[in-house]
Design a protein around this motif. Structure first.
Motif, short mmCIF file in Angstrom:
data_model
loop_
_atom_site.label_atom_id
_atom_site.label_comp_id
_atom_site.label_asym_id
_atom_site.label_seq_id
_atom_site.Cartn_x
_atom_site.Cartn_y
_atom_site.Cartn_z
N UNK A 135 -16.42 67.75 17.16
CA UNK A 135 -16.74 66.98 18.37
C UNK A 135 -17.56 65.72 18.09
N UNK A 136 -17.36 65.16 16.90
CA UNK A 136 -18.00 63.90 16.50
C UNK A 136 -19.53 63.95 16.48
N UNK A 137 -20.10 65.15 16.44
CA UNK A 137 -21.57 65.22 16.45
C UNK A 137 -22.15 66.42 15.71
N UNK A 159 -28.57 64.52 20.71
CA UNK A 159 -28.29 63.43 21.64
C UNK A 159 -26.88 63.54 22.20
N UNK A 160 -26.03 64.29 21.52
CA UNK A 160 -24.62 64.39 21.93
C UNK A 160 -24.18 65.79 22.30
N UNK A 190 -30.69 61.15 16.31
CA UNK A 190 -29.83 61.25 15.13
C UNK A 190 -28.42 60.86 15.56
N UNK A 191 -27.76 60.04 14.78
CA UNK A 191 -26.40 59.61 15.10
C UNK A 191 -25.38 60.31 14.21
N UNK A 192 -24.12 60.17 14.58
CA UNK A 192 -23.05 60.69 13.73
C UNK A 192 -23.11 60.02 12.36
N UNK A 193 -23.38 58.71 12.35
CA UNK A 193 -23.46 58.01 11.07
C UNK A 193 -24.61 58.52 10.21
#
Length: 401
Positions: A135-137, A159-160, A190-193
């Motif tokens: 789910x991209x996270x 965050x997601x 925190x981001x996916x990147x």
């Protein structure tokens, strides 16, 4: 009925187990408590001395003596190796199952297919070795901090996605694999990147997210450890909770033992967790408290005798404060979950017997012997509260009541 408190001085073992010659030869000769005394002339731990530490060690120093009035024993480890997670599951009454150690690459396709079946968006990330992105996270891969093949991490950005959903993903992974632990956790900002850019490989075999580098520990960190063969329904916290008996878990044990009906207070700082123990004890009319003092174990990993001693002294001071407010029906056990000898020559846990130091105002001069499993503690707690026994263990209540 009163209060039953268990304080686990994480890694404070009292001598290597007989089976290390075959199972962990690098631990031969380990004795965390004894070697710390040998490296620290003049070390005085008056409360632990009163509780019978030197009786359990079967030794004396110029400053620490056996106590003829002590109520004490020691226990072997039933769980494999020497592990904090499984040690605490064993204490709570679990009969440990032997997991399989293997890299996530051996299970990645099975986990991928199960997540797809459950409706998640899943993709492979990586070249020769791969992890999963859900789910991209959320990433699923090897834990790079533990021994290779021992644990898989489900790492996420809150965050997601919610922690509750991350737990559900973790449970799906857990259902498909046989490693010791699946650890589901995350943090905010925190981001996916951040997750993707923190992917690292180890020994050309393991691949996962470097959790500290990703930033997941920095803000609103939450974690749950899902162990192999662990059924909370047959553990002391759940059984007590179903019988409306209060349960409070403090320190690392709050992170690694399920406590759905009770109160869990995570924390690492020794003074903090011991103060919380005393405060919870004062507020509780009757019930069960288990506290883990983690910083002793961290000092063992750092091979730092001086820091280990510092944390033992803090613990000793606050254990005395707890004893001073105990009443006639209250019981205390101070124990460990394995060893971590800072003098042995490596920075890993050591497979050692653990002390069982028992206190009640009215009990003196009792040796409960050498127990086969730490689950005997959980079984004793169950009999004390007159509830259903856990899955594993034999109560020694009749010897101390």
């Amino acid at each position: 009925m009163g209060k039953f408190t268990v304080i686990v001085l994480d890694s404070y073992g009292v001598g290597y187990m007989d089976d290390v010659i075959k199972t962990r030869p690098e631990d031969f000769g380990a004795n965390t408590a004894k070697h710390i005394f040998e490296k620290t002339p003049g070390l005085k731990l008056p409360t632990l001395e009163k509780l019978g530490l030197m009786n359990a060690l079967n030794m004396e120093t110029q400053d620490m003596k056996k106590n003829p009035d002590a109520v004490f024993g020691k226990s072997s480890l039933m769980h494999f190796n020497a592990d904090t997670f499984y040690g605490h599951q064993e204490i709570m009454g679990t009969n440990p199952k032997h997991p399989i150690m293997e890299p996530f690459s051996k299970k990645i396709d099975i986990v991928y297919n199960e997540l797809i079946k459950k409706g998640y968006n899943v993709e492979y990330i990586g070249e020769k070795l791969k992890i999963l992105l859900v789910n991209n996270c959320v990433t699923v891969g090897d834990n790079l901090e533990a021994d290779g093949g021992q644990a898989y991490n489900v790492t996420s950005t809150f965050d997601k996605i919610s922690f509750e959903e991350v737990i559900e993903i973790g449970k799906i992974v857990r259902s498909q694999v046989q490693v010791s632990r699946v650890i589901a956790f995350g943090g905010k900002d925190v981001t996916k990147d951040d997750l993707i850019n923190s992917i690292e490989t180890k020994d050309d075999t393991y691949i996962g997210v470097n959790a500290p580098k990703s930033g997941v520990y920095n803000k609103d960190y939450l974690v749950i450890h899902l162990g192999y063969g662990i059924d909370p329904e047959v553990q002391i916290p759940t059984i007590l909770g179903k019988n409306n008996i209060p349960v409070t878990l403090i320190g690392k044990v709050a992170d690694i033992v399920e406590n759905r009906y009770g109160k869990s207070i995570p924390g690492v700082d020794t003074e903090y967790v011991m103060k919380q123990t005393i405060e919870e004890f004062k507020k509780m009319k009757d019930g069960f408290i288990c506290t883990n003092v983690q910083e002793t174990d961290l000092a063992g990993h750092a091979e730092n005798v001086e820091r280990y001693v510092e944390k033992l002294k803090v613990s000793d001071k606050y254990i005395k404060q707890l004893i001073d407010i105990m009443e006639d029906d209250d019981y205390l056990i101070v124990m460990a979950d394995h060893g971590n000898d800072p003098t042995i020559g490596h920075s890993h846990h050591t497979r050692e017997n653990v002390p069982l130091l028992i206190y009640n105002k009215n009990k003196k001069n009792i040796n409960i012997g050498h127990r086969k499993t730490m689950s005997d503690v959980g079984a004793t707690v169950a009999e004390y509260f007159k509830i259903e026994a856990p899955e594993n263990g034999t109560s020694f209540l009749n010897q101390i009541i």
